[in-house]
Design a protein around this motif. Structure first.
Motif: not given
Length: 149
Positions: A13-17, A24-25, A29-33, A53-57
């Motif tokens: 919901a936050a990403l959509r909004a 940043t997300h 997530i990549c840092d956590q991975i 993932l950044h290109r896809d984003a």
């Protein structure tokens, strides 16, 4: 080990909004991975996962620049079990057999996830043919246990 304490519905919901930046997300997530994957071993190795993932984003944001028009799973990061075909990935089904034996079109479920705005995080480790014998993956809540098999 709680890799992402925010519920998926709230995150999406936050990403959509646009109140949570997709880049940043992805970095969080990549840092956590990067921190957990050596112990958990849930994802198949992928060189350049973060950059992809950044290109896809970027492509997703370009396609849906207006938050009100964004699909329901906009920016959700989804791992796909390595028994399911995903374009751009080799499917091995956890087996030592030649991957050409498993070649095929992208699974319909992956197409539906993409159409709903999800980003493919990567392929997840599976037991051989997703059957019985546990693989190397550890349960992130208790590394002494397997998540199943």
């Amino acid at each position: 080990m709680n890799l992402h304490p925010t519920p998926l519905a709230a995150t999406v919901a936050a990403l959509r909004a646009g109140t949570l930046d997709l880049h940043t997300h992805i970095d969080a997530i990549c840092d956590q991975i990067d921190a957990a994957e050596p112990q958990v071993q849930a994802l198949l190795p992928e060189e350049g996962r973060r950059a992809r993932l950044h290109r896809d984003a970027d492509a997703l944001v370009t396609r849906y620049p207006q938050p009100a028009q964004r699909p329901l799973l906009f920016g959700a990061l989804v791992g796909v079990k390595d028994i399911i075909h995903v374009d751009g990935y080799v499917t091995r089904a956890g087996a030592a057999l030649p991957p050409e034996l498993f070649a095929g079109e992208e699974a319909a479920v992956v197409g539906l996830l993409r159409a709903a705005g999800a980003l493919i995080l990567g392929k997840t480790v599976t037991t051989e043919f997703a059957y019985f014998e546990p693989g190397p993956t550890r349960n992130p809540h208790n590394l002494a246990h397997t998540p199943g098999g």
